[in-house]
Design a protein around this motif. Structure first.
Motif, PDB file in Angstrom:
ATOM      1  N   PHE A   1      47.502  99.901 -31.670  1.00  0.00           N
ATOM      2  CA  PHE A   1      46.274  99.676 -31.718  1.00  0.00           C
ATOM      3  C   PHE A   1      45.528  99.809 -30.731  1.00  0.00           C
ATOM      4  N   GLY A   2      44.398 100.643 -30.865  1.00  0.00           N
ATOM      5  CA  GLY A   2      43.331 100.777 -29.604  1.00  0.00           C
ATOM      6  C   GLY A   2      42.895  99.567 -29.156  1.00  0.00           C
ATOM      7  N   PHE A   3      42.582  98.387 -29.862  1.00  0.00           N
ATOM      8  CA  PHE A   3      42.141  97.256 -29.200  1.00  0.00           C
ATOM      9  C   PHE A   3      43.434  96.602 -28.177  1.00  0.00           C
ATOM     10  N   SER A   4      44.653  96.913 -28.258  1.00  0.00           N
ATOM     11  CA  SER A   4      45.722  96.169 -27.831  1.00  0.00           C
ATOM     12  C   SER A   4      45.902  96.682 -26.422  1.00  0.00           C
ATOM     13  N   LYS A   5      44.911  97.870 -25.912  1.00  0.00           N
ATOM     14  CA  LYS A   5      44.847  98.454 -24.873  1.00  0.00           C
ATOM     15  C   LYS A   5      44.270  97.287 -24.039  1.00  0.00           C
ATOM     16  N   LEU A   6      43.290  96.791 -24.596  1.00  0.00           N
ATOM     17  CA  LEU A   6      42.384  95.658 -23.778  1.00  0.00           C
ATOM     18  C   LEU A   6      43.234  94.436 -23.257  1.00  0.00           C
ATOM     19  N   ASP A   7      43.991  93.978 -24.459  1.00  0.00           N
ATOM     20  CA  ASP A   7      44.897  93.004 -24.335  1.00  0.00           C
ATOM     21  C   ASP A   7      45.838  93.146 -23.227  1.00  0.00           C
ATOM     22  N   VAL A   8      46.430  94.435 -23.170  1.00  0.00           N
ATOM     23  CA  VAL A   8      47.591  94.859 -22.193  1.00  0.00           C
ATOM     24  C   VAL A   8      46.720  94.474 -20.978  1.00  0.00           C
ATOM     25  N   MET A   9      45.694  95.273 -20.638  1.00  0.00           N
ATOM     26  CA  MET A   9      45.043  95.266 -19.346  1.00  0.00           C
ATOM     27  C   MET A   9      44.726  94.115 -18.769  1.00  0.00           C
ATOM     28  N   PHE A  10      44.463  93.101 -19.524  1.00  0.00           N
ATOM     29  CA  PHE A  10      43.881  91.760 -19.286  1.00  0.00           C
ATOM     30  C   PHE A  10      45.200  90.801 -19.263  1.00  0.00           C
ATOM     31  N   GLY A  11      46.257  91.301 -19.436  1.00  0.00           N
ATOM     32  CA  GLY A  11      47.366  90.629 -19.244  1.00  0.00           C
ATOM     33  C   GLY A  11      47.596  89.614 -20.446  1.00  0.00           C
ATOM     34  N   ARG A  12      47.060  89.806 -21.742  1.00  0.00           N
ATOM     35  CA  ARG A  12      47.203  89.051 -22.808  1.00  0.00           C
ATOM     36  C   ARG A  12      48.471  89.310 -23.477  1.00  0.00           C
ATOM     37  N   THR A  13      49.035  90.378 -23.301  1.00  0.00           N
ATOM     38  CA  THR A  13      50.126  90.751 -23.950  1.00  0.00           C
ATOM     39  C   THR A  13      50.921  91.751 -23.182  1.00  0.00           C
ATOM     40  N   THR A  14      52.105  92.462 -23.510  1.00  0.00           N
ATOM     41  CA  THR A  14      52.719  93.626 -22.723  1.00  0.00           C
ATOM     42  C   THR A  14      52.839  94.836 -23.678  1.00  0.00           C
ATOM     43  N   PRO A  15      52.849  95.971 -23.041  1.00  0.00           N
ATOM     44  CA  PRO A  15      53.123  97.252 -23.820  1.00  0.00           C
ATOM     45  C   PRO A  15      54.224  97.283 -24.698  1.00  0.00           C
TER      46      PRO A  15
ATOM     47  N   ALA B   1      48.858 103.792 -20.766  1.00  0.00           N
ATOM     48  CA  ALA B   1      49.410 103.939 -19.326  1.00  0.00           C
ATOM     49  C   ALA B   1      48.586 103.389 -18.295  1.00  0.00           C
ATOM     50  N   GLY B   2      47.020 103.876 -18.862  1.00  0.00           N
ATOM     51  CA  GLY B   2      46.099 103.279 -17.867  1.00  0.00           C
ATOM     52  C   GLY B   2      45.834 101.822 -17.942  1.00  0.00           C
ATOM     53  N   ALA B   3      45.961 101.096 -19.153  1.00  0.00           N
ATOM     54  CA  ALA B   3      45.930  99.597 -19.313  1.00  0.00           C
ATOM     55  C   ALA B   3      46.980  99.217 -18.543  1.00  0.00           C
ATOM     56  N   GLU B   4      48.327  99.685 -18.745  1.00  0.00           N
ATOM     57  CA  GLU B   4      49.250  98.973 -18.103  1.00  0.00           C
ATOM     58  C   GLU B   4      49.205  99.074 -16.433  1.00  0.00           C
ATOM     59  N   ARG B   5      48.869 100.130 -16.067  1.00  0.00           N
ATOM     60  CA  ARG B   5      48.609 100.164 -14.409  1.00  0.00           C
ATOM     61  C   ARG B   5      47.499  99.035 -14.199  1.00  0.00           C
TER      62      ARG B   5
END
Ligand SMILES: Cc1cc2nc3c(=O)[nH]c(=O)nc-3n(C[C@H](O)[C@H](O)[C@H](O)COP(=O)(O)OP(=O)(O)OC[C@H]3O[C@@H](n4cnc5c(N)ncnc54)[C@H](O)[C@@H]3O)c2cc1C
Length: 377
Positions: free
Chosen positions: A42-56, A127-131
């Protein structure tokens, strides 16, 4: 013989289309669902990944889970589309279709913002959110610029969400006072079809000391001088740049002759392209709606219901109404919602629902209900 429906792209549009066809027609239809990836995010999961709320890994929904009558998922990369012959070539096979649906989404043209790859970070891909999940926690002082290359871009409120969630992250780490946040957007206001939503976001920015620069594009970055250059010639110094790259239809779509001015023009009532039995739904199409998952999904449902009506004597659906609700992270553990109607009324409208914890639960249900429906998990 079953009708052969070939769906290119298993994102919001492709998943909803294949699910609706399978539910109504089961094995009476032969759907081939093609995607180059092994999973959907989901698109919104990228923000969650970026801010450490979850993992890829936690947000990947694997296509191998799809077990639907009449639907065959194949992991292949589409390399050529012949809309006239309704023939699709991939890196592994050639697929002939009675009905072809292009749902390949929008790609990112990172190079269209020179300097972004070298001197900034995009947060619109996994990948960008993970970085950024590595970088954000180490940032403790200086200027952050959040900047969008151009419109249209996916999920108009997402960069605003990024600004508000970044503020929370810096506060939680007790470094907010040492940081400045500036947010540059090509749109004049954060969510133009909903003045109420825009006002609420602008108020939230003002309360948090986030500077909003509307109606401006970030044209390039100068990584050496650490400066973002705007389309009016202004320069914004940054220590951390969070960018949204320019969007465009995937190259394979442009090469197919289906696109005009970068995207595939469709009849917004039916999602038909200018080629018989060829449809385009979601971000890849110009249907008069924003680029967001809910609109891709709604468009896919109209295509599916029209096909079901044609083949199974069902009722024809009305024209695509361009309606959808988008959830907006406001920070501080609250989510707002804007109910958009782009096509059914006399003018575009957007009704604002104030941020609350109830809407946090509703957004969670939005994700889990799709996960269950599309993946059975
Ligand atoms: C940070 C962020 C937050 C977002 N938040 C929301 C939100 O809260 N609500 C919302 O509704 N939307 C949101 N979105 C937008 C949403 O993710 C997209 O608009 C939506 O995914 C579009 O659906 P689609 O089916 O058109 O394309 P996509 O979901 O992008 O699917 C396209 C598929 O095509 C595949 N593909 C592309 N090229 C090829 C090829 N050559 N061969 C094979 N496969 C290919 C891709 O792998 C992809 O799976 C957000 C987006 C971002 C980036």
């Amino acid at each position: 013989m079953s009708k052969r429906v070939v769906i290119l792209g298993a994102g919001f549009g492709g998943l909803e289309l294949s699910t609706t066809l399978s539910e109504a027609l089961g094995d009476e239809v032969a759907v081939t669902l093609i995607d180059k990836n092994d999973s959907f995010v989901f698109g919104f999961s990228k923000l969650d990944v970026m801010f450490g709320r979850t993992t890829p890994d936690a947000v990947r929904l694997h296509y191998r889970e799809i077990a639907k009558p009449g639907v065959n998922f194949v992991q292949e990369t589409v390399t050529e589309i012949d809309p006239e012959a309704r023939r699709v070539t991939t890196d592994a096979a050639v697929h002939e279709a009675d009905v072809l649906v292009v749902a390949l989404g929008a790609d990112y043209d990172v190079a269209a913002m020179p300097g972004l790859a070298e001197g900034g970070n995009e947060f619109y891909s996994v990948a960008g959110a993970e970085r950024l999940a590595e970088i954000v926690p180490t940032f403790s002082a200086g200027r952050v610029v959040i900047g969008v290359a151009d419109a249209p871009y996916k999920c108009p409120p997402a960069p605003s969400e990024c600004a508000l969630l970044l503020h929370d992250d810096l506060v939680a780490r007790s470094v907010r006072d040492a940081c400045e946040i500036t947010f540059v957007l090509p749109l004049g206001t954060p969510v133009p079809p909903s003045p109420e939503t825009s006002a609420a976001l602008l108020e939230a920015f003002a309360e948090r000391g986030i500077e909003f620069v509307g109606g401006r594009r970030v044209s390039s970055l100068d990584p050496e001088r650490k400066v973002a250059l705007l389309d009016d010639g202004a320069e914004l110094p940054y220590d951390l740049f969070l960018g949204v790259p320019k969007h465009r239809a995937p190259d394979v779509v442009i090469a197919s002759g289906l696109a005009e001015d970068g995207y595939v023009p469709v009849d917004s009532a039916t999602l038909q392209t200018s080629f018989p039995e060829v449809y385009a739904v979601g971000d890849v199409a110009t249907a008069g709606v924003p680029k967001a998952g809910v609109f891709a999904e709604g468009a896919a449902r109209v295509v599916a219901r029209n096909l079901i009506a044609e083949w199974a004597d069902g009722d024809r659906p009305g024209p695509y109404d361009g309606r959808g609700s988008c959830y907006i992270e406001f920070g501080a553990g609250r989510v707002g919602r804007v109910d958009i109607d782009f096509l059914s009324g006399p003018s575009k409208s957007g009704v604002f629902n104030a941020p609350s914890t109830e809407l946090v639960a509703e957004k969670e249900h939005f994700g889990s209900s799709r996960r269950a429906r599309w993946f059975g998990t």
